[in-house]
Scaffold this motif. Structure first.
Motif, PDB file in Angstrom:
ATOM      1  N   SER A  56       0.825  -1.209   0.000  1.00 49.54           N
ATOM      2  CA  SER A  56       0.000   0.000   0.000  1.00 49.54           C
ATOM      3  C   SER A  56       0.860   1.261   0.000  1.00 49.54           C
ATOM      4  CB  SER A  56      -0.982   0.001   1.164  1.00 49.54           C
ATOM      5  OG  SER A  56      -0.298  -0.026   2.392  1.00 49.54           O
ATOM      6  N   SER A  57       2.011   1.225   0.651  1.00 48.71           N
ATOM      7  CA  SER A  57       2.903   2.385   0.653  1.00 48.71           C
ATOM      8  C   SER A  57       3.532   2.604  -0.717  1.00 48.71           C
ATOM      9  CB  SER A  57       3.992   2.212   1.706  1.00 48.71           C
ATOM     10  OG  SER A  57       3.416   2.216   2.988  1.00 48.71           O
ATOM     11  N   LEU A  58       3.982   1.531  -1.351  1.00 47.14           N
ATOM     12  CA  LEU A  58       4.584   1.665  -2.677  1.00 47.14           C
ATOM     13  C   LEU A  58       3.563   2.100  -3.721  1.00 47.14           C
ATOM     14  CD1 LEU A  58       6.982  -1.412  -2.661  1.00 47.14           C
ATOM     15  CD2 LEU A  58       7.649   1.006  -2.705  1.00 47.14           C
ATOM     16  N   GLU A  59       2.327   1.646  -3.590  1.00 50.62           N
ATOM     17  CA  GLU A  59       1.281   2.023  -4.551  1.00 50.62           C
ATOM     18  C   GLU A  59       0.980   3.519  -4.513  1.00 50.62           C
ATOM     19  OE1 GLU A  59      -1.412  -1.996  -5.005  1.00 50.62           O
ATOM     20  OE2 GLU A  59      -1.833  -0.655  -3.324  1.00 50.62           O
ATOM     21  N   ARG A  60       1.278   4.176  -3.407  1.00 50.09           N
ATOM     22  CA  ARG A  60       1.019   5.617  -3.290  1.00 50.09           C
ATOM     23  C   ARG A  60       2.117   6.479  -3.890  1.00 50.09           C
ATOM     24  NH1 ARG A  60      -0.938   5.197   2.780  1.00 50.09           N
ATOM     25  NH2 ARG A  60       0.631   3.660   2.596  1.00 50.09           N
ATOM     26  N   VAL A  61       3.221   5.883  -4.299  1.00 55.61           N
ATOM     27  CA  VAL A  61       4.306   6.651  -4.912  1.00 55.61           C
ATOM     28  C   VAL A  61       3.879   7.037  -6.329  1.00 55.61           C
ATOM     29  CG1 VAL A  61       6.704   6.577  -5.712  1.00 55.61           C
ATOM     30  CG2 VAL A  61       6.074   5.484  -3.534  1.00 55.61           C
ATOM     31  N   LYS A  65       2.944   1.790 -11.160  1.00 53.01           N
ATOM     32  CA  LYS A  65       1.839   1.192 -11.911  1.00 53.01           C
ATOM     33  C   LYS A  65       1.287  -0.046 -11.219  1.00 53.01           C
ATOM     34  CE  LYS A  65       3.399   3.022 -16.292  1.00 53.01           C
ATOM     35  NZ  LYS A  65       3.665   2.767 -17.695  1.00 53.01           N
ATOM     36  N   THR A  66       2.160  -0.991 -10.848  1.00 49.57           N
ATOM     37  CA  THR A  66       1.712  -2.193 -10.151  1.00 49.57           C
ATOM     38  C   THR A  66       2.723  -2.581  -9.077  1.00 49.57           C
ATOM     39  OG1 THR A  66       2.800  -3.732 -11.675  1.00 49.57           O
ATOM     40  CG2 THR A  66       0.524  -3.116 -12.192  1.00 49.57           C
ATOM     41  N   VAL A  67       2.210  -3.254  -8.045  1.00 48.77           N
ATOM     42  CA  VAL A  67       3.056  -3.747  -6.956  1.00 48.77           C
ATOM     43  C   VAL A  67       2.575  -5.134  -6.570  1.00 48.77           C
ATOM     44  CG1 VAL A  67       3.858  -3.372  -4.588  1.00 48.77           C
ATOM     45  CG2 VAL A  67       3.352  -1.403  -6.043  1.00 48.77           C
ATOM     46  N   GLU A  68       3.520  -6.063  -6.426  1.00 46.53           N
ATOM     47  CA  GLU A  68       3.232  -7.401  -5.895  1.00 46.53           C
ATOM     48  C   GLU A  68       4.193  -7.640  -4.741  1.00 46.53           C
ATOM     49  OE1 GLU A  68       3.311 -10.667  -8.673  1.00 46.53           O
ATOM     50  OE2 GLU A  68       2.681  -9.329 -10.296  1.00 46.53           O
ATOM     51  N   VAL A  69       3.653  -7.975  -3.576  1.00 47.46           N
ATOM     52  CA  VAL A  69       4.503  -8.264  -2.415  1.00 47.46           C
ATOM     53  C   VAL A  69       4.113  -9.635  -1.882  1.00 47.46           C
ATOM     54  CG1 VAL A  69       5.232  -7.534  -0.124  1.00 47.46           C
ATOM     55  CG2 VAL A  69       4.671  -5.812  -1.843  1.00 47.46           C
ATOM     56  N   THR A  70       5.110 -10.500  -1.711  1.00 50.90           N
ATOM     57  CA  THR A  70       4.860 -11.841  -1.189  1.00 50.90           C
ATOM     58  C   THR A  70       5.918 -12.207  -0.163  1.00 50.90           C
ATOM     59  OG1 THR A  70       6.159 -12.840  -2.962  1.00 50.90           O
ATOM     60  CG2 THR A  70       3.790 -12.664  -3.329  1.00 50.90           C
ATOM     61  N   ILE A  71       5.529 -13.053   0.771  1.00 48.90           N
ATOM     62  CA  ILE A  71       6.497 -13.621   1.705  1.00 48.90           C
ATOM     63  C   ILE A  71       6.991 -14.911   1.054  1.00 48.90           C
ATOM     64  CG2 ILE A  71       6.833 -14.686   3.958  1.00 48.90           C
ATOM     65  CD1 ILE A  71       4.834 -12.694   5.095  1.00 48.90           C
ATOM     66  N   THR A  72       8.316 -15.029   0.910  1.00 52.17           N
ATOM     67  CA  THR A  72       8.876 -16.176   0.204  1.00 52.17           C
ATOM     68  C   THR A  72       9.322 -17.280   1.148  1.00 52.17           C
ATOM     69  OG1 THR A  72      11.015 -15.069   0.089  1.00 52.17           O
ATOM     70  CG2 THR A  72       9.577 -14.870  -1.821  1.00 52.17           C
ATOM     71  N   GLU A  73       9.916 -16.917   2.286  1.00 49.95           N
ATOM     72  CA  GLU A  73      10.328 -17.918   3.263  1.00 49.95           C
ATOM     73  C   GLU A  73      10.555 -17.242   4.606  1.00 49.95           C
ATOM     74  OE1 GLU A  73      14.991 -18.542   2.920  1.00 49.95           O
ATOM     75  OE2 GLU A  73      14.002 -19.026   1.035  1.00 49.95           O
ATOM     76  N   GLY A  74      10.032 -17.833   5.650  1.00 52.61           N
ATOM     77  CA  GLY A  74      10.203 -17.267   6.989  1.00 52.61           C
ATOM     78  C   GLY A  74       9.781 -15.818   7.062  1.00 52.61           C
ATOM     79  N   VAL A  75      10.743 -14.959   7.354  1.00 53.87           N
ATOM     80  CA  VAL A  75      10.466 -13.526   7.464  1.00 53.87           C
ATOM     81  C   VAL A  75      10.987 -12.762   6.254  1.00 53.87           C
ATOM     82  CG1 VAL A  75      10.434 -13.514   9.981  1.00 53.87           C
ATOM     83  CG2 VAL A  75      12.588 -13.113   8.779  1.00 53.87           C
ATOM     84  N   GLN A  76      11.268 -13.468   5.162  1.00 55.90           N
ATOM     85  CA  GLN A  76      11.791 -12.843   3.957  1.00 55.90           C
ATOM     86  C   GLN A  76      10.744 -12.846   2.863  1.00 55.90           C
ATOM     87  OE1 GLN A  76      15.863 -13.693   2.928  1.00 55.90           O
ATOM     88  NE2 GLN A  76      15.316 -13.949   0.786  1.00 55.90           N
ATOM     89  N   GLY A  77      10.745 -11.805   2.039  1.00 55.30           N
ATOM     90  CA  GLY A  77       9.802 -11.722   0.942  1.00 55.30           C
ATOM     91  C   GLY A  77      10.348 -10.892  -0.192  1.00 55.30           C
ATOM     92  N   THR A  78       9.499 -10.676  -1.192  1.00 59.09           N
ATOM     93  CA  THR A  78       9.884  -9.849  -2.329  1.00 59.09           C
ATOM     94  C   THR A  78       8.784  -8.848  -2.645  1.00 59.09           C
ATOM     95  OG1 THR A  78       8.958 -11.399  -3.934  1.00 59.09           O
ATOM     96  CG2 THR A  78      11.298 -11.644  -3.417  1.00 59.09           C
ATOM     97  N   ALA A  79       9.212  -7.722  -3.191  1.00 59.32           N
ATOM     98  CA  ALA A  79       8.284  -6.719  -3.717  1.00 59.32           C
ATOM     99  C   ALA A  79       8.691  -6.458  -5.158  1.00 59.32           C
ATOM    100  CB  ALA A  79       8.352  -5.442  -2.903  1.00 59.32           C
ATOM    101  N   LYS A  80       7.768  -6.700  -6.082  1.00 55.60           N
ATOM    102  CA  LYS A  80       8.004  -6.410  -7.496  1.00 55.60           C
ATOM    103  C   LYS A  80       7.195  -5.171  -7.848  1.00 55.60           C
ATOM    104  CE  LYS A  80       8.849 -11.139  -8.914  1.00 55.60           C
ATOM    105  NZ  LYS A  80       8.484 -12.228  -9.826  1.00 55.60           N
TER     106      LYS A  80
END
Length: 106
Positions: A56-61, A65-80
């Motif tokens: 939601s923070s990145l979408e306000r910049v 255009k689009t943002v996808e955020v996922t948790i990949t393992e444990g406490v780590q994730g990615t934001a595209k």
């Protein structure tokens, strides 16, 4: 009107509670015109609402255009993030994540 205020309060409390320290890795690709894509590796996302907070923070910049955020393992994730490079840049996107007390893994 009370429902709108309650929703805002819940969002702000969630944002404050879920702000975690993070580190991120950045990879950038150009997709023609001014459209670029960047992927951040995010750590310390230790609750289920962390991806929502980042997204939601990145979408306000301006220019995002689009943002996808996922948790990949444990406490780590990615934001595209796909964004218009004439309106924003990777540094601004990274700073948006840092302002949430997440980090950018180098």
């Amino acid at each position: 009107m009370k429902k709108a205020n309650l929703g805002l309060i819940i969002f702000l409390v969630t944002l404050i509670i879920t702000a975690c320290g993070n580190e991120n890795k950045v990879e950038t690709t150009a997709n023609g015109n001014n459209t670029k894509s960047v992927t951040f590796t995010i750590t310390e996302m230790d609750c289920s609402s962390c991806p929502f907070v980042v997204k939601s923070s990145l979408e306000r910049v301006k220019g995002v255009k689009t943002v996808e955020v996922t948790i990949t393992e444990g406490v780590q994730g990615t934001a595209k993030v796909v964004f218009d490079a004439s309106k924003t840049d990777v540094k601004t996107l990274k700073n948006t994540v840092l302002e949430l007390e997440y980090g950018v893994k180098q």
